[in-house]
Design a protein around this motif. Structure first.
Motif, PDB file in Angstrom:
ATOM      1  N   UNK A  50       0.711  -1.161   0.038  1.00  0.00           N
ATOM      2  CA  UNK A  50       0.074  -0.070  -0.009  1.00  0.00           C
ATOM      3  C   UNK A  50       0.879   1.117   0.005  1.00  0.00           C
ATOM      4  N   UNK A  51       0.170   2.346   0.323  1.00  0.00           N
ATOM      5  CA  UNK A  51       0.705   3.558   0.255  1.00  0.00           C
ATOM      6  C   UNK A  51       0.113   4.513   1.240  1.00  0.00           C
ATOM      7  N   UNK A  52       0.675   5.452   1.793  1.00  0.00           N
ATOM      8  CA  UNK A  52       0.255   6.405   2.741  1.00  0.00           C
ATOM      9  C   UNK A  52       0.888   7.683   2.834  1.00  0.00           C
ATOM     10  N   UNK A  53       0.668   8.378   3.804  1.00  0.00           N
ATOM     11  CA  UNK A  53       1.599   9.805   3.909  1.00  0.00           C
ATOM     12  C   UNK A  53       3.079   9.443   3.922  1.00  0.00           C
ATOM     13  N   UNK A  54       3.697   8.531   4.448  1.00  0.00           N
ATOM     14  CA  UNK A  54       5.109   8.178   4.366  1.00  0.00           C
ATOM     15  C   UNK A  54       5.653   7.763   3.059  1.00  0.00           C
ATOM     16  N   UNK A  55       4.837   7.072   2.183  1.00  0.00           N
ATOM     17  CA  UNK A  55       5.348   6.447   1.285  1.00  0.00           C
ATOM     18  C   UNK A  55       4.748   5.262   0.403  1.00  0.00           C
ATOM     19  N   UNK A  56       5.333   4.511  -0.191  1.00  0.00           N
ATOM     20  CA  UNK A  56       5.196   3.041  -0.732  1.00  0.00           C
ATOM     21  C   UNK A  56       5.694   2.025   0.239  1.00  0.00           C
ATOM     22  N   UNK A  57       4.818   1.180   0.587  1.00  0.00           N
ATOM     23  CA  UNK A  57       5.240   0.012   1.410  1.00  0.00           C
ATOM     24  C   UNK A  57       5.426  -1.190   0.730  1.00  0.00           C
ATOM     25  N   UNK A  58       6.395  -2.008   0.685  1.00  0.00           N
ATOM     26  CA  UNK A  58       6.482  -3.376   0.031  1.00  0.00           C
ATOM     27  C   UNK A  58       6.955  -4.234   1.125  1.00  0.00           C
ATOM     28  N   UNK A  59       6.257  -5.522   0.825  1.00  0.00           N
ATOM     29  CA  UNK A  59       6.637  -6.574   1.970  1.00  0.00           C
ATOM     30  C   UNK A  59       7.463  -7.896   1.235  1.00  0.00           C
ATOM     31  N   UNK A  60       8.358  -8.363   2.352  1.00  0.00           N
ATOM     32  CA  UNK A  60       9.068  -9.607   1.858  1.00  0.00           C
ATOM     33  C   UNK A  60       8.945 -10.556   3.100  1.00  0.00           C
ATOM     34  N   UNK A  61       8.403 -11.893   2.667  1.00  0.00           N
ATOM     35  CA  UNK A  61       8.180 -12.929   3.513  1.00  0.00           C
ATOM     36  C   UNK A  61       9.442 -13.673   3.827  1.00  0.00           C
ATOM     37  N   UNK A  62       9.588 -14.577   4.968  1.00  0.00           N
ATOM     38  CA  UNK A  62      10.673 -15.373   5.390  1.00  0.00           C
ATOM     39  C   UNK A  62      10.794 -16.377   4.116  1.00  0.00           C
ATOM     40  N   UNK A  63      12.080 -16.581   3.529  1.00  0.00           N
ATOM     41  CA  UNK A  63      12.544 -17.376   2.418  1.00  0.00           C
ATOM     42  C   UNK A  63      12.611 -16.704   0.994  1.00  0.00           C
ATOM     43  N   UNK A  64      12.274 -15.391   1.081  1.00  0.00           N
ATOM     44  CA  UNK A  64      12.299 -14.532  -0.319  1.00  0.00           C
ATOM     45  C   UNK A  64      13.780 -14.234  -0.534  1.00  0.00           C
ATOM     46  N   UNK A  65      14.230 -14.127  -1.604  1.00  0.00           N
ATOM     47  CA  UNK A  65      15.501 -13.992  -1.898  1.00  0.00           C
ATOM     48  C   UNK A  65      15.816 -12.439  -2.566  1.00  0.00           C
ATOM     49  N   UNK A  66      16.934 -11.949  -2.185  1.00  0.00           N
ATOM     50  CA  UNK A  66      17.646 -10.852  -2.639  1.00  0.00           C
ATOM     51  C   UNK A  66      19.093 -10.979  -3.040  1.00  0.00           C
ATOM     52  N   UNK A  67      19.451 -10.230  -3.952  1.00  0.00           N
ATOM     53  CA  UNK A  67      20.579 -10.407  -4.620  1.00  0.00           C
ATOM     54  C   UNK A  67      21.352  -9.209  -4.501  1.00  0.00           C
ATOM     55  N   UNK A  68      22.899  -9.059  -4.452  1.00  0.00           N
ATOM     56  CA  UNK A  68      23.768  -7.787  -4.516  1.00  0.00           C
ATOM     57  C   UNK A  68      24.377  -8.293  -5.639  1.00  0.00           C
ATOM     58  N   UNK A  69      24.021  -7.208  -6.749  1.00  0.00           N
ATOM     59  CA  UNK A  69      24.789  -7.391  -7.949  1.00  0.00           C
ATOM     60  C   UNK A  69      24.438  -8.510  -8.854  1.00  0.00           C
ATOM     61  N   UNK A  70      25.658  -9.490  -9.139  1.00  0.00           N
ATOM     62  CA  UNK A  70      25.382 -10.503  -9.723  1.00  0.00           C
ATOM     63  C   UNK A  70      25.927 -11.875  -8.894  1.00  0.00           C
ATOM     64  N   UNK A  71      26.408 -11.251  -7.711  1.00  0.00           N
ATOM     65  CA  UNK A  71      27.134 -12.337  -6.810  1.00  0.00           C
ATOM     66  C   UNK A  71      26.359 -12.675  -5.447  1.00  0.00           C
TER      67      UNK A  71
END
Length: 165
Positions: free
Chosen positions: A26-47
């Motif tokens: 959602x979005x409120x007066x502070x900005x856009x909020x996104x969520x991540x659940x346990x087990x989701x993956x993020x990556x730094x560059x290609x490494x």
């Protein structure tokens, strides 16, 4: 939970930094909020690939020089703010440039600034313009006070975090 949104942080030279897919909350007066659940993956560059061990939400303010991650317990870092250029938004993408400085609030309430050495080094390496340096430092200085005292860093984020647990 809503649609999937791609989050892309870049460095000042355009190189890919952290990136991941998150869910629109959602979005409120502070900005856009996104969520991540346990087990989701993020990556730094290609490494480096990181698998989330706790639920987390991320705030992308409009027109501000930062983004913020709010981590669920038991992670010792409760709030992690990246000083960035203002976020650019499209329907399925949020992107910004990471300007190195980080403001961190630990679960015990202590607040610290991280990567000041990297910020100084990258001013030379990437040739940050004087205005970018000034905006980044001013944002960092404001965040040090805000994460200890102000919303959305006190209670607002908790309702979003409840949605991704």
């Amino acid at each position: 939970m809503g649609r999937r949104v791609r989050v892309v942080y870049r460095k000042y030279d355009g190189a890919l930094h952290w990136h991941q897919w998150m869910e629109w909350l959602g979005e409120d007066e502070y900005g856009v909020w996104l969520g991540g659940r346990v087990g989701e993956v993020s990556q730094r560059g290609d490494e480096l690939t990181v698998v989330a061990e706790v639920a987390h939400v991320q705030l992308f303010p409009r027109g501000e020089w930062f983004t913020a991650i709010f981590n669920d317990a038991p992670r010792s870092t409760e709030i992690y703010c990246d000083v960035t250029t203002p976020v650019e938004f499209s329907d399925e993408l949020v992107t910004m440039v990471d300007l190195d400085l980080d403001v961190i609030r630990k679960r015990d309430g202590s607040v610290l600034v991280d990567d000041e050495d990297e910020f100084a080094e990258h001013q030379v390496k990437y040739g940050y313009p004087a205005e970018v340096i000034a905006q980044a430092q001013a944002s960092c200085d404001r965040l040090v006070v805000a994460v200890a005292n102000d919303e959305p860093f006190q209670a607002v984020y908790k309702s979003y975090l409840d949605r991704v647990r």
